[in-house]
Motif scaffolding. Structure first.
Motif, PDB file in Angstrom:
ATOM      1  N   LEU A  51      -6.992   8.416  14.000  1.00  0.00           N
ATOM      2  CA  LEU A  51      -7.437   9.271  15.179  1.00  0.00           C
ATOM      3  C   LEU A  51      -8.273   8.442  16.175  1.00  0.00           C
ATOM      4  O   LEU A  51      -8.095   8.594  17.430  1.00  0.00           O
ATOM      5  CB  LEU A  51      -8.352  10.538  14.766  1.00  0.00           C
ATOM      6  N   PHE A  52      -9.166   7.733  15.654  1.00  0.00           N
ATOM      7  CA  PHE A  52     -10.190   7.172  16.668  1.00  0.00           C
ATOM      8  C   PHE A  52      -9.382   5.898  17.299  1.00  0.00           C
ATOM      9  O   PHE A  52      -9.830   5.531  18.239  1.00  0.00           O
ATOM     10  CB  PHE A  52     -11.355   6.604  15.836  1.00  0.00           C
ATOM     11  N   SER A  53      -8.534   5.323  16.479  1.00  0.00           N
ATOM     12  CA  SER A  53      -7.746   4.153  17.152  1.00  0.00           C
ATOM     13  C   SER A  53      -6.933   5.007  18.174  1.00  0.00           C
ATOM     14  O   SER A  53      -6.714   4.128  19.317  1.00  0.00           O
ATOM     15  CB  SER A  53      -6.706   3.577  15.986  1.00  0.00           C
ATOM     16  N   LEU A  54      -6.339   6.243  18.099  1.00  0.00           N
ATOM     17  CA  LEU A  54      -5.695   6.802  19.298  1.00  0.00           C
ATOM     18  C   LEU A  54      -6.505   6.950  20.523  1.00  0.00           C
ATOM     19  O   LEU A  54      -6.168   6.395  21.352  1.00  0.00           O
ATOM     20  CB  LEU A  54      -4.927   7.947  18.898  1.00  0.00           C
ATOM     21  N   MET A  99       0.788  -1.238   0.032  1.00  0.00           N
ATOM     22  CA  MET A  99      -0.135   0.100  -0.106  1.00  0.00           C
ATOM     23  C   MET A  99       0.734   1.272  -0.012  1.00  0.00           C
ATOM     24  O   MET A  99       2.032   1.443   0.799  1.00  0.00           O
ATOM     25  CB  MET A  99      -0.734  -0.079   1.271  1.00  0.00           C
ATOM     26  N   SER A 100       0.678   2.110  -0.947  1.00  0.00           N
ATOM     27  CA  SER A 100       1.499   3.360  -0.958  1.00  0.00           C
ATOM     28  C   SER A 100       0.854   4.437   0.194  1.00  0.00           C
ATOM     29  O   SER A 100      -0.165   4.331   0.596  1.00  0.00           O
ATOM     30  CB  SER A 100       1.322   3.886  -2.281  1.00  0.00           C
ATOM     31  N   ASP A 101       1.816   5.467   0.058  1.00  0.00           N
ATOM     32  CA  ASP A 101       1.550   6.467   1.240  1.00  0.00           C
ATOM     33  C   ASP A 101       0.127   7.155   0.758  1.00  0.00           C
ATOM     34  O   ASP A 101      -0.687   7.639   1.616  1.00  0.00           O
ATOM     35  CB  ASP A 101       2.534   7.738   1.235  1.00  0.00           C
ATOM     36  N   THR A 102      -0.041   7.227  -0.512  1.00  0.00           N
ATOM     37  CA  THR A 102      -1.353   8.032  -0.853  1.00  0.00           C
ATOM     38  C   THR A 102      -2.580   7.257  -0.715  1.00  0.00           C
ATOM     39  O   THR A 102      -3.632   7.749  -0.453  1.00  0.00           O
ATOM     40  CB  THR A 102      -1.426   8.268  -2.498  1.00  0.00           C
ATOM     41  N   ASP A 103      -2.261   5.949  -0.662  1.00  0.00           N
ATOM     42  CA  ASP A 103      -3.568   4.983  -0.310  1.00  0.00           C
ATOM     43  C   ASP A 103      -3.782   5.002   1.131  1.00  0.00           C
ATOM     44  O   ASP A 103      -4.955   4.869   1.664  1.00  0.00           O
ATOM     45  CB  ASP A 103      -3.157   3.460  -0.435  1.00  0.00           C
ATOM     46  N   THR A 104      -2.667   5.313   2.275  1.00  0.00           N
ATOM     47  CA  THR A 104      -2.710   5.144   3.509  1.00  0.00           C
ATOM     48  C   THR A 104      -3.062   6.779   4.050  1.00  0.00           C
ATOM     49  O   THR A 104      -3.536   6.817   5.269  1.00  0.00           O
ATOM     50  CB  THR A 104      -1.573   4.782   4.335  1.00  0.00           C
ATOM     51  N   ASN A 105      -2.896   7.679   3.253  1.00  0.00           N
ATOM     52  CA  ASN A 105      -3.272   9.001   3.774  1.00  0.00           C
ATOM     53  C   ASN A 105      -4.315   9.687   3.100  1.00  0.00           C
ATOM     54  O   ASN A 105      -4.282  10.725   2.526  1.00  0.00           O
ATOM     55  CB  ASN A 105      -1.900   9.998   3.366  1.00  0.00           C
ATOM     56  N   THR A 106      -5.508   9.045   3.522  1.00  0.00           N
ATOM     57  CA  THR A 106      -6.858   9.432   2.923  1.00  0.00           C
ATOM     58  C   THR A 106      -7.563  10.201   3.977  1.00  0.00           C
ATOM     59  O   THR A 106      -7.218   9.714   5.170  1.00  0.00           O
ATOM     60  CB  THR A 106      -7.732   8.112   2.086  1.00  0.00           C
ATOM     61  N   ALA A 107      -8.583  10.755   3.771  1.00  0.00           N
ATOM     62  CA  ALA A 107      -9.334  11.538   5.029  1.00  0.00           C
ATOM     63  C   ALA A 107      -9.858  10.185   5.802  1.00  0.00           C
ATOM     64  O   ALA A 107      -9.839  10.398   7.162  1.00  0.00           O
ATOM     65  CB  ALA A 107     -10.467  12.257   4.376  1.00  0.00           C
ATOM     66  N   SER A 108     -10.377   9.494   5.306  1.00  0.00           N
ATOM     67  CA  SER A 108     -10.826   8.059   6.060  1.00  0.00           C
ATOM     68  C   SER A 108      -9.842   7.481   6.923  1.00  0.00           C
ATOM     69  O   SER A 108     -10.018   7.043   8.033  1.00  0.00           O
ATOM     70  CB  SER A 108     -11.826   7.039   5.199  1.00  0.00           C
ATOM     71  N   SER A 109      -8.756   7.117   6.301  1.00  0.00           N
ATOM     72  CA  SER A 109      -7.483   6.611   6.982  1.00  0.00           C
ATOM     73  C   SER A 109      -7.111   7.555   8.271  1.00  0.00           C
ATOM     74  O   SER A 109      -6.846   7.111   9.334  1.00  0.00           O
ATOM     75  CB  SER A 109      -6.367   6.294   6.212  1.00  0.00           C
ATOM     76  N   VAL A 110      -7.211   8.622   8.203  1.00  0.00           N
ATOM     77  CA  VAL A 110      -6.678   9.786   9.202  1.00  0.00           C
ATOM     78  C   VAL A 110      -7.629   9.669  10.304  1.00  0.00           C
ATOM     79  O   VAL A 110      -7.442   9.433  11.325  1.00  0.00           O
ATOM     80  CB  VAL A 110      -6.647  11.180   8.382  1.00  0.00           C
ATOM     81  N   ILE A 111      -8.837   9.607   9.746  1.00  0.00           N
ATOM     82  CA  ILE A 111     -10.065   9.728  10.939  1.00  0.00           C
ATOM     83  C   ILE A 111      -9.801   8.197  11.640  1.00  0.00           C
ATOM     84  O   ILE A 111      -9.971   8.108  12.758  1.00  0.00           O
ATOM     85  CB  ILE A 111     -11.394   9.656  10.202  1.00  0.00           C
ATOM     86  N   ASP A 112      -9.860   7.183  10.778  1.00  0.00           N
ATOM     87  CA  ASP A 112      -9.381   5.740  11.572  1.00  0.00           C
ATOM     88  C   ASP A 112      -8.487   5.977  12.605  1.00  0.00           C
ATOM     89  O   ASP A 112      -8.447   5.418  13.600  1.00  0.00           O
ATOM     90  CB  ASP A 112      -9.288   4.892  10.534  1.00  0.00           C
TER      91      ASP A 112
END
Length: 104
Positions: A16-19, A1-14
């Protein structure tokens, strides 16, 4: 998985909620954690749509990559604090000067 795949709005939200969930630990009920997961899912979907609106004003891939780095740093800090607290709980006997000299 590339950085652009992991740096989406939904991945950022996920992230934050994991933290948040990690910070709660076992102190919260399953019901609260289920609500948190539901909120994460809903906000993740909405945020992907909102990201396209932000793209005209911001470099959204860079924004999400920066937020992801902050999340990673916070996760590292949380892990470090956990390690320090665990080490402090596992006290070793303190040797006094007489014990140290007799051991030599």
């Amino acid at each position: 998985m590339s950085d652009t795949d992991t740096n989406t709005a939904s991945s950022v939200i996920d992230g934050l909620f994991s933290l948040i969930e990690g910070a709660m630990g076992d102190s919260e009920s399953v019901k609260t954690k289920t609500r948190l997961h539901l909120a994460s899912t809903i906000l993740g979907g909405i945020s992907d749509e909102a990201a396209s609106l932000l793209a005209d004003r911001f470099d959204t891939p860079a924004l999400f990559a920066g937020i992801s780095r902050v999340e990673g740093g916070l996760s590292e800090v949380e892990g470090g604090i956990h390690d320090v607290l665990a080490a402090l709980k596992e006290k070793k006997p303190v040797l006094n000067a007489a014990q140290v000299s007799s051991a030599a």
